[in-house]
Design an enzyme around this catalytic site. Structure first.
Site: not given
Ligand code: DGL
Length: 246
Positions: A7-8, A39-40, A70-72, A150, A180-182
């Protein structure tokens, strides 16, 4: 089986939690690129470059599978990683779309995808959902939810203001993809906001079901020993892991 989860940053712990609880693997190595998160908000080439560096990191561990939590990263770098890795690589987007298809059979139903700006701009969810026949898909970048989660904001006034801001023109959808993971950490508040009609799709739960179905894996068979790595501040990642994974 030893696998990697990338993950990012810390967000992928929401996906790790589902994988951990499902006990599909002997050993899970989690790596968060905490030094360079988020990363987003970054561009495609940068995201791919960072993901290829993560691949190099995992090459040291003799893993049999890599899951991009991570989705991004899944939106931009899945193919680049699959082309280069000598183990199988899965992203969360395929699993999310697959899970949506399983719970929503009427293709006219309204699907709302919420994610980072980069994920929405990649149009990966929109394209894949369209390919599956869904013709009522909306996609919305809700990046502010990332720093809020966060900061431990999972409910309350500030979050409600953010909901009102982002969703002012949105009626309750039939499915809400938490792309998105969050965002799974906001599930309770999102469910209350949109009401019972809306089915929430969670990347972590989706990838567990996806892997069980496509790889013939069985739940609760293994120990799922965890190892954590981060590109900076491993202490903070471990603390978040303690909270998010209970
Ligand atoms: N992990 C990223 C996602 O799922 C969210 C946090 C980021 O922007 O890196 O897209």
């Amino acid at each position: 089986m030893r696998i990697g989860v990338f993950d990012s940053g810390v967000g992928g712990l929401s996906v790790l939690k589902s994988l951990y609880e499902a006990r599909l693997f002997d050993e899970i190595i989690y790596y968060g690129d905490t030094a360079r998160v988020p990363y987003g908000v970054k561009d495609k080439d940068t995201i791919i470059k960072f993901c290829l560096e993560a691949l190099e990191f995992f090459n040291k561990f003799n893993i049999e599978m890599l899951i991009i939590a991570c989705n991004t990263a899944s939106a931009y770098a899945l193919k680049a990683l699959q082309d280069r890795a000598n183990f199988s690589v899965y992203g969360v987007i395929d699993a999310g779309v697959w899970a949506t298809k399983k719970v929503i059979s009427d293709k006219n139903k309204e699907i709302l995808v919420i994610a980072t700006k980069a994920t929405i701009n990649s149009k990966e969810y929109q394209k894949r959902l369209k390919k599956e026949g869904f013709n009522n898909v909306k996609a919305l970048a809700t990046g502010l939810f990332v720093p809020m989660v966060e900061d431990g904001i999972f409910s309350g006034e500030l979050l409600q203001s953010a909901f009102n801001y982002y969703f002012k023109d949105i009626k309750s959808p039939d499915a809400l993809i938490l792309a998105c993971t969050h965002f799974p950490l906001l599930s309770k508040s999102l469910q209350e906001y949109f009401g019972k009609k809306t089915r929430l799709i969670h990347s972590g739960e989706a990838i567990v079901e996806f892997l069980k179905t496509h790889n013939n894996l069985q739940s609760l068979k293994y120990k799922a020993r965890l190892e954590f790595y981060a590109s900076s501040d491993i202490k903070s990642l471990k603390n978040t892991a303690k909270i998010w994974l209970n």
